[in-house]
Write an enzyme that holds these catalytic residues in place. Structure first.
Site, PDB file in Angstrom:
ATOM      1  N   ASP A 157      50.250  37.356  39.471  1.00 26.75           N
ATOM      2  CA  ASP A 157      50.416  38.738  38.983  1.00 26.75           C
ATOM      3  C   ASP A 157      51.175  39.569  40.009  1.00 26.75           C
ATOM      4  OD1 ASP A 157      50.110  41.200  37.758  1.00 26.75           O
ATOM      5  OD2 ASP A 157      48.007  41.434  38.328  1.00 26.75           O
ATOM      6  N   LYS A 163      43.566  34.768  38.986  1.00 23.79           N
ATOM      7  CA  LYS A 163      44.722  35.667  39.043  1.00 23.79           C
ATOM      8  C   LYS A 163      44.946  36.062  40.504  1.00 23.79           C
ATOM      9  CE  LYS A 163      44.896  40.174  37.926  1.00 23.79           C
ATOM     10  NZ  LYS A 163      45.672  40.891  38.955  1.00 23.79           N
ATOM     11  N   LYS A 186      53.976  41.312  39.081  1.00 22.12           N
ATOM     12  CA  LYS A 186      54.601  42.414  38.313  1.00 22.12           C
ATOM     13  C   LYS A 186      55.965  42.786  38.867  1.00 22.12           C
ATOM     14  CE  LYS A 186      50.174  44.693  37.152  1.00 22.12           C
ATOM     15  NZ  LYS A 186      49.272  44.241  38.246  1.00 22.12           N
ATOM     16  N   ARG A 234      36.601  43.081  39.585  1.00 24.46           N
ATOM     17  CA  ARG A 234      35.394  43.560  40.262  1.00 24.46           C
ATOM     18  C   ARG A 234      34.080  43.273  39.541  1.00 24.46           C
ATOM     19  NH1 ARG A 234      38.347  49.113  41.416  1.00 24.46           N
ATOM     20  NH2 ARG A 234      39.399  48.333  39.546  1.00 24.46           N
ATOM     21  N   THR A 238      46.659  49.954  33.148  1.00 20.64           N
ATOM     22  CA  THR A 238      45.458  50.488  32.486  1.00 20.64           C
ATOM     23  C   THR A 238      44.848  51.649  33.282  1.00 20.64           C
ATOM     24  OG1 THR A 238      44.321  48.638  33.492  1.00 20.64           O
ATOM     25  CG2 THR A 238      44.746  48.469  31.162  1.00 20.64           C
ATOM     26  N   ASP A 272      62.661  45.125  39.451  1.00 17.08           N
ATOM     27  CA  ASP A 272      63.785  45.273  40.389  1.00 17.08           C
ATOM     28  C   ASP A 272      65.073  45.115  39.584  1.00 17.08           C
ATOM     29  OD1 ASP A 272      65.334  45.173  42.864  1.00 17.08           O
ATOM     30  OD2 ASP A 272      63.464  44.540  43.837  1.00 17.08           O
TER      31      ASP A 272
HETATM   32  O1  C5P Z   1      38.718  44.807  39.222  1.00 13.04           O
HETATM   33  P1  C5P Z   1      39.383  44.978  37.879  1.00 13.04           P
HETATM   34  O2  C5P Z   1      38.683  44.222  36.775  1.00 13.04           O
HETATM   35  O3  C5P Z   1      39.655  46.425  37.558  1.00 13.04           O
HETATM   36  O4  C5P Z   1      40.789  44.256  38.077  1.00 13.04           O
HETATM   37  C1  C5P Z   1      41.829  44.361  37.138  1.00 13.04           C
HETATM   38  C2  C5P Z   1      43.001  43.567  37.613  1.00 13.04           C
HETATM   39  O5  C5P Z   1      44.024  43.635  36.618  1.00 13.04           O
HETATM   40  C3  C5P Z   1      43.622  44.086  38.910  1.00 13.04           C
HETATM   41  O6  C5P Z   1      44.056  42.938  39.636  1.00 13.04           O
HETATM   42  C4  C5P Z   1      44.823  44.892  38.461  1.00 13.04           C
HETATM   43  O7  C5P Z   1      45.870  44.857  39.400  1.00 13.04           O
HETATM   44  C5  C5P Z   1      45.225  44.165  37.173  1.00 13.04           C
HETATM   45  N1  C5P Z   1      45.926  44.959  36.154  1.00 13.04           N
HETATM   46  C6  C5P Z   1      45.431  46.134  35.628  1.00 13.04           C
HETATM   47  N2  C5P Z   1      46.130  46.822  34.657  1.00 13.04           N
HETATM   48  C7  C5P Z   1      47.293  46.344  34.199  1.00 13.04           C
HETATM   49  C8  C5P Z   1      47.806  45.149  34.704  1.00 13.04           C
HETATM   50  C9  C5P Z   1      47.076  44.476  35.682  1.00 13.04           C
HETATM   51  O8  C5P Z   1      44.349  46.553  36.002  1.00 13.04           O
HETATM   52  N3  C5P Z   1      47.915  46.962  33.210  1.00 13.04           N
END
Ligand code: C5P
Length: 231
Positions: A61, A34, A63, A211, A120, A66
């Site tokens: 990703d 991603k 998102k 992460r 989230t 606009d």
């Molecule tokens: O590091 P982590 O597992 O928290 O990464 C989550 C990834 O998912 C990040 O790239 C974040 O931008 C993306 N994301 C999110 N919540 C959403 C949509 C995308 O955390 N609703």
């Protein structure tokens, strides 16, 4: 037994050498990549091509959110990069999401177009802060229905919300879930999390994991261990 889901690793880095070093340790057999706003801003289409040449599927990703005309053109340009998944914010509205779909239909490829409901990282307090006063479930349900009405292929949501929204969406909808953590105590800035097994049990088709893999001491080993756990 849980059913299989695909893992996309969120590489939220701003350094191309570190990104490549990390990707060299991963195998397209176990995951897609991603690419989000940070990485695309520094690496652009050239990096997308580099990752594709290594054999990985890409979830771009960005998102988009606009005016409809801009989102149509942005989705068209993103689709022409040959990525597998593109997304837009459902908060941009139905006309905007339909325009995004239209942009993809007129491109050379057919990536899936996914709507993002609520990030989230939001909770009831942070929603109230931006003037969204209904319950978090009501907001998500309303946005999920708009995503369906707009003809998109699936949604990004917390795995916690799938049970609630599944009833109103088509069976073949794709559920992409970030906010995945290997243990409930390790949240970082995510507020609504599930483990990989819990998310799949809830109906997730694609787990977005950042992460917990990218910051682990051994990303390769952590990925393989998650992959094996969810088979
Ligand atoms: O590091 P982590 O597992 O928290 O990464 C989550 C990834 O998912 C990040 O790239 C974040 O931008 C993306 N994301 C999110 N919540 C959403 C949509 C995308 O955390 N609703």
């Amino acid at each position: 037994m849980t059913k299989k889901a695909k893992i996309f690793i969120a590489i939220d880095l701003q350094n191309l050498d570190q990104t490549k070093e990390l990707i060299y340790k991963l195998s397209p057999k176990y995951c897609g990549i991603k690419v989000g706003k940070e990485l695309f801003t520094v690496g652009g289409p050239k990096l997308i091509e580099w990752i594709q040449k290594k054999g990985f599927e890409i979830f771009l990703d960005l998102k988009f959110h606009d005016i409809p005309n801009t989102v149509r053109n942005a989705c068209h340009a993103a689709a022409n990069l040959g990525v597998s998944i593109i997304n837009v914010h459902a908060l941009g509205g139905i006309d905007m999401m339909k325009a995004g779909k239209d942009g993809i239909e007129n491109s050379n490829f057919s990536p899936k177009l996914i709507g993002v409901t609520l990030l989230t990282s939001h909770d009831q307090n942070s929603l109230a802060e931006i003037g969204l006063h209904g319950s978090i479930n009501e907001q998500i349900l309303r946005l999920a229905k708009n995503i369906k009405t707009s003809g998109l292929d699936g949604i990004v949501c917390s795995a916690i919300d799938i049970v609630n929204i599944k009833k109103t969406l088509p069976n073949n909808f794709i559920y992409i879930t970030p906010g995945i953590r290997l243990e409930h105590s390790l949240k970082d800035d995510q507020k609504r999390i599930m483990t990989p097994q819990e998310a799949i049990k809830a109906g997730s088709n694609i787990l977005v994991i950042g992460r917990p893999i990218t910051k682990s001491n051994n990303p390769e080993k952590t990925l393989l261990s998650i992959y094996n756990q969810i088979q």
